[in-house]
Design an enzyme around this catalytic site. Sequence first.
Site, PDB file in Angstrom:
ATOM      1  N   ARG A 155      -2.482 -82.945 -12.807  1.00 30.75           N
ATOM      2  CA  ARG A 155      -3.242 -81.960 -12.001  1.00 30.75           C
ATOM      3  C   ARG A 155      -2.479 -80.665 -11.791  1.00 30.75           C
ATOM      4  NH1 ARG A 155      -7.564 -84.639  -7.947  1.00 30.75           N
ATOM      5  NH2 ARG A 155      -8.153 -86.247  -9.403  1.00 30.75           N
ATOM      6  N   ARG A 188      -6.203 -76.785  -7.865  1.00 26.42           N
ATOM      7  CA  ARG A 188      -6.284 -76.146  -6.552  1.00 26.42           C
ATOM      8  C   ARG A 188      -4.964 -75.704  -5.948  1.00 26.42           C
ATOM      9  NH1 ARG A 188      -9.489 -80.550  -3.368  1.00 26.42           N
ATOM     10  NH2 ARG A 188      -8.287 -81.822  -4.809  1.00 26.42           N
ATOM     11  N   ARG A 230     -12.073 -69.882 -10.470  1.00 23.80           N
ATOM     12  CA  ARG A 230     -13.085 -70.900 -10.194  1.00 23.80           C
ATOM     13  C   ARG A 230     -14.158 -70.416  -9.211  1.00 23.80           C
ATOM     14  NH1 ARG A 230     -13.147 -76.312  -9.701  1.00 23.80           N
ATOM     15  NH2 ARG A 230     -15.134 -75.870  -8.700  1.00 23.80           N
ATOM     16  N   ASP A 283     -12.481 -83.271 -16.421  1.00 20.97           N
ATOM     17  CA  ASP A 283     -12.677 -84.297 -15.403  1.00 20.97           C
ATOM     18  C   ASP A 283     -13.105 -85.569 -16.125  1.00 20.97           C
ATOM     19  OD1 ASP A 283     -13.152 -84.575 -12.213  1.00 20.97           O
ATOM     20  OD2 ASP A 283     -14.511 -85.879 -13.335  1.00 20.97           O
ATOM     21  N   TYR A 285     -16.951 -95.709 -11.071  1.00 24.07           N
ATOM     22  CA  TYR A 285     -17.792 -94.610 -10.577  1.00 24.07           C
ATOM     23  C   TYR A 285     -19.264 -94.865 -10.873  1.00 24.07           C
ATOM     24  CZ  TYR A 285     -13.852 -91.530  -9.442  1.00 24.07           C
ATOM     25  OH  TYR A 285     -12.734 -90.981  -8.883  1.00 24.07           O
TER      26      TYR A 285
END
Lengths: 354, 354
Positions: free
Chosen positions: A37, A41, A50, A86, A164
Amino acid sequence: MTLPSTHPLVDGRTTNSALVSAFSGRRPERRPVWFMRQAGRSLPEYLRVREGVAMLDACLRPELASEITLQPVRRHGVDAGIFFSDIVVPLRLAGVDVDIEPGVGPVLGSPVRTADDVARLRDVGPLTPEALAPVSEGVALTVAELGSTPLIGFAGAPFTLAAYLVEGRPSRDHLGARTLMHADPDTWRELTEWAADVTGAFLRAQVLAGASAAQLFDSWAGSLSLADYTRHAAPSSARALAYVSGLGVRTVHFGTGTGELLAAMRDVGADVVGVDYRIPLDEANRRLGGRTPLQGNIDPALLGAPWPALEAHVRDVVARGSAAPAHVVNLGHGVPPETDPDVLTRVVELVHSL
Amino acid sequence: MTLPSTHPLVDGRTTNSALVSAFSGRRPERRPVWFMRQAGRSLPEYLRVREGVAMLDACLRPELASEITLQPVRRHGVDAGIFFSDIVVPLRLAGVDVDIEPGVGPVLGSPVRTADDVARLRDVGPLTPEALAPVSEGVALTVAELGSTPLIGFAGAPFTLAAYLVEGRPSRDHLGARTLMHADPDTWRELTEWAADVTGAFLRAQVLAGASAAQLFDSWAGSLSLADYTRHAAPSSARALAYVSGLGVRTVHFGTGTGELLAAMRDVGADVVGVDYRIPLDEANRRLGGRTPLQGNIDPALLGAPWPALEAHVRDVVARGSAAPAHVVNLGHGVPPETDPDVLTRVVELVHSL
């Protein structure tokens, strides 16, 4: 298979890079380091590009995904990029109604819980090269910019994807998925085989477009016992990894809380095992019989601690990693969003100085 | 200490119960079984009495908490009750602004993150017997009804409590708490010592009111490495358990994902170790040197599977548990809310028939 002569693997662009060397079990002069990652962010330049773009849209705009992939490489001087994506991207590309809800994670329009649901899912695959074009294009753009710095391809493992799909959203215990595997093993196998095919095709597209290595993320594998992992998750992970075998790239397999599963996760066909922060690398190396390159395992919690504590921890990780045939320094989990980017740069400098 | 002659421990009410025998390392004729979270959302009679009552209010109304504790004992014929409460109850009783948000979990009015926050927290303790009166009263009412069936006292371990206090709400990685322990070990120690004192007083009150055993729940311990657990969590857990030492009751220590921590969790002063579903009991017994009674480890995911799968799993758990000096059958985690209560009753019958 025979690779086309224009294929990046053939030109040897990254063969001698520190990352590919270590992934191949050699000990490069410079100790390679990158961060799971690293694109995301924690970087202000990421937040800027973004703005107003939904997560999955960002993944599927080739120029944007490429720019985001390159940002941490430029900023931190890490030894690899990892393609910004992702794990649910291949689901979206296959036509599954899935979105990333900010602050929540992947949310499915209709969870997949029965044999009929799985049958319907199998109607939406397989993933075609046309559907995967935005991914291939994003990777090609990135590789062209990266030069001799390797790009790592990215995909979720079938168990985590299936978790998921069954739960419909992130969950703590993945109870629905774990119940299904015991309640209806045939449906479970069909579901995870389907997931292996879409995520395998997604990973293969990245390698064919120029990624120099491939990492399979089984984020939730640690919720399984070794017996359940071996029986209900390993076969589909092997199937997913088979999509990139014979392409000349090394594969990495990572999950959290997987201290009991390390050898099983290697034995599905991975060259390198990623280790979270819960067990030290010398112990992980022992469990793997001393013959497997490792990746990890700086505790992300230390990124928020004062530098002397973090430095001591990084030095300890590197020292214990020396027990393994090779070691690519990384975190034991993703970069927390609130991380000060300068701290990551400093870690890279420290690792390269050791 | 000398116990008053009217104390339930002295009258030997539960000394020969299957549960207390197994917790003491003896092999009772009947294999004891109970379920973590057996009192709660899986029972329609629970949902009825909880209607319109907030969670923490339910815990602090002695008659209601007692009724909820007794419901699963009546329905399932389990070998123990566990006092209906929540790990944040002692925080609320100490004056901390905390509530249970439905669907979320414990939420703090103002998270505790700095040395000043911790200093303020220390001003609100310690927990007095007066503050603990609703708990003592609830336990006394329950014990009077239970007769020779033992009641287990319930408390959260300091690390897990501190994780909630620092994060302010449930979190996946407890990063804030884990950062604090490295960034400011002195503040962390003060915080966990404070938590040990309130949760220890809470557990002690339950034993003094008649609980026959005491279980410390360190739900999030599995997010720690063994080194971090030993240094930053074990001392405060030992401090909490010391509150019930010398009272003649056996103590159980439980967490999830704690395969690496089992011996360390025993060595803080627990008599019995609870094992989640991730490692089999014969392996847990091996890691504990073959000398510690175990509790667990039915996978809650199997409760939703067809009976033959669940039955085979229960038989396997019981067979592997026979390796240990004694075994109290339980789940490897709490009862999922959607569990069919009849399935739990059937598990009890099966275990008692083996």
